[in-house]
Design an enzyme around this catalytic site. Sequence first.
Site, mmCIF file in Angstrom:
data_model
loop_
_atom_site.group_PDB
_atom_site.id
_atom_site.type_symbol
_atom_site.label_atom_id
_atom_site.label_comp_id
_atom_site.label_asym_id
_atom_site.label_seq_id
_atom_site.Cartn_x
_atom_site.Cartn_y
_atom_site.Cartn_z
ATOM 1 N N GLU A 70 0.852 -1.198 0.000
ATOM 2 C CA GLU A 70 0.000 0.000 0.000
ATOM 3 C C GLU A 70 0.879 1.237 0.000
ATOM 4 O O GLU A 70 1.927 1.276 0.650
ATOM 5 C CB GLU A 70 -0.911 0.083 1.240
ATOM 6 C CG GLU A 70 -2.092 -0.834 1.240
ATOM 7 C CD GLU A 70 -2.955 -0.662 2.486
ATOM 8 O OE1 GLU A 70 -3.035 0.466 3.020
ATOM 9 O OE2 GLU A 70 -3.541 -1.665 2.932
ATOM 10 N N ASN A 71 0.401 2.248 -0.723
ATOM 11 C CA ASN A 71 0.993 3.582 -0.727
ATOM 12 C C ASN A 71 -0.125 4.432 -1.320
ATOM 13 O O ASN A 71 -0.736 4.019 -2.302
ATOM 14 C CB ASN A 71 2.246 3.589 -1.613
ATOM 15 C CG ASN A 71 2.919 4.935 -1.746
ATOM 16 O OD1 ASN A 71 3.291 5.355 -2.848
ATOM 17 N ND2 ASN A 71 3.120 5.617 -0.634
#
Length: 462
Positions: A364-365
């Site tokens: 995730e980012n």
Amino acid sequence: MKYVFPENFWWGSASSALQSEGEGYYTSRGETTWDHWFARQPHRFHQEIGPQDTSQFYRYWQEDIQLLKQLNHNSFRTSLSWARLIPDGIGEVNPEAVTFYNQVINELIEQGITPFITLFHFDMPMAMQEIGGWENREVVDAYARYAKICFELFGDRVLHWFTFNEPIVPVEGGYLYDFHYPNVVDFRRAATVAYHTVLAHAKAVQAFRAGHYAGEIGIVLNLTPSYPRSQNPEDQKAAHHADLLFNRSFLDPVLRGKYPADLVELLKDYDQLPKCQEEDSGTIAEGKIDLLGINYYQPRRVKYRDSIVNPLMPFMPEWLFDNYEMPGRKMNPYRGWEIYEPGIYDILVNLRDNYGNPRCFISENGMGVENEQRFIENGQINDQYRIDFISGHLKWLHKGISEGCNCLGYHMWTFIDNWSWCNAYKNRYGFVQLDLATQKRTIKKSGEWFAITAFNNGFNEE
């Protein structure tokens, strides 16, 4: 400058069951802690929007998977809902849930999208919370059983499993800082929850190994590099303590099979150690993973405390450090988070140099922005800020890979604007815009950019 990524790089995005499924919420699955909390305190949620109001993946899964394909995803991470599959947490398996998840997994594979499946993404069945949640070892065993059932049902097609998503967050939110149910503020109970979560993870890994399933098993950790205000030894010590509590409390057990000795000493010094059983260390040693998912959003900047702790106050992490607001830092003003792209590189270098360079990927980012309708041009959200955010992080990721870091992919949070816990729909994160009232989906400019980037396995920048 041309940024080309390794062959077979994983391009995709991440989501979760609770934040996307919606439909069939109460009819085909058990109550979760979020349902329970929302029913009792809707005012704690932005605009009083609860988990029943989502992008309705339970209904629109085929359409959404087509959109994933359109965005050139070769992989996609989501979670299974324990409360959907086993409504009371320990009893019979719900055949409707099995059918639904089989359809989703099969369709992803049919479209050339590799499913990455998380077993627990914050959505504790309420029946399990009522007997103590992660404070109770019976729930640890119930989770291990649930994990084994998932491996048996779907392990012939799912080759990338993750036991937990961001396990530190329910610890922080539910037992330290009051932003998750059960809204407890008690460090010792928080430490017990964290410890039992590591045991639950390890027992799921044991079940996976014992079953000789195809594929691999890992965990997804949100790693927040702890940067000291200065080189002063006291600031350095403060950063070390923050790192021990919020990163290494999970990172060391899953990669090294044991806790850092200085974390154990620290908790002992403050009389905060959870109760351990003799066989626990052996169990934890068997919980070492094959693949680490890294969620990176922001750094943690800390300094030595400016004031003396009141010894009558309950023990909290902030006894050991203060947060530091670095002058001139770049901010996402909507989320209140610092944007610091080199952090993603620093995480990878730390893993390479101190943890044996494990197989990992950015799981995730993302960048949440409020009121994105302001940026509609010709019927499409022009979210150039999100493109800048992604490309900025990908450059530092590319640098890490070019220097030997074993990072295999990049997943954005998230595919479509989704319900986000107490923030509900306050900040939008998706490549795809969701009209909550009509359920209409519209690809944003960032989605088009990502599709081209994934297709080309990289991007050019002047």
